[in-house]
Design an enzyme around this catalytic site. Sequence first.
Site, PDB file in Angstrom:
ATOM      1  CB  SER A 138      -0.887   0.013   1.247  1.00 42.66           C
ATOM      2  OG  SER A 138      -1.564   1.252   1.370  1.00 42.66           O
ATOM      3  CE1 TYR A 151      -4.409  -2.585   4.831  1.00 40.00           C
ATOM      4  CE2 TYR A 151      -3.861  -0.288   4.442  1.00 40.00           C
ATOM      5  CZ  TYR A 151      -4.059  -1.564   3.964  1.00 40.00           C
ATOM      6  OH  TYR A 151      -3.894  -1.828   2.629  1.00 40.00           O
TER       7      TYR A 151
END
Length: 238
Positions: A138, A151
């Site tokens: 990400s 996360y």
Amino acid sequence: MTQQHSLQGRVVAVTGASKGIGLALVRALAAQGAAVIGGARDVSGLQETGVTFQALDVSDPASVAAFASACREAGVDALVNNAGVGTFKPVQDITPEDYRRVMDTNVLGTILTTGALVAHFQARHAAGQGSQVVNVTSDVSGRTFASGALYTASKFAQRAVTHALAYEGQAYGLRVTEIRPGMVDTYFGDTQQGEAHKAAWLRPEDVADAVVYALTAPAHVRIDEVLLHPTVQEVAYP
């Protein structure tokens, strides 16, 4: 850079292959001529030309071992670690169950699946053949935000695993790439693909194209990382 190489004759394994980025990945790789092994928790009803789907829970060592065995038998030369989940809560609301779900999938899953194929990649190197690992992480593998502690911690860790693997893998010719997408229109975070507010976000196919780019680089080129955002997303580094 010289012309990209074809994936014709290549064998590529992809985790998290049942929907979103993973499904776009297996379709793009197969379209480029690769034989693809797609792993996901639920593969019922999945059929794609050039793709063999196999049940895979990346957090379960036995499931990973079975998947890796099928990959080795097929002569896999590249692994794309794409499986991932996210939970977004303030720090005080994160539970042990949240932690285990996210870390077991995003971090342990990457470690287990990659680790199960390292000896195979080393044997390929000894036989004069190359191998690749591409980790889809990400754009927040290097930054964080409010309610993103869990996360982003998992993505920071995934980035660390990617970098360590690159250092280790250089000894046996392993090319390692991190793909770092920003906002992508998928089912991520218990949302639906195609929601109106995601209209200008990246498409799963954009991320798949980045993976294909890394996998088709000439043998003397290593693509260390690719960071990509939709133009509507605020510019952010690293």
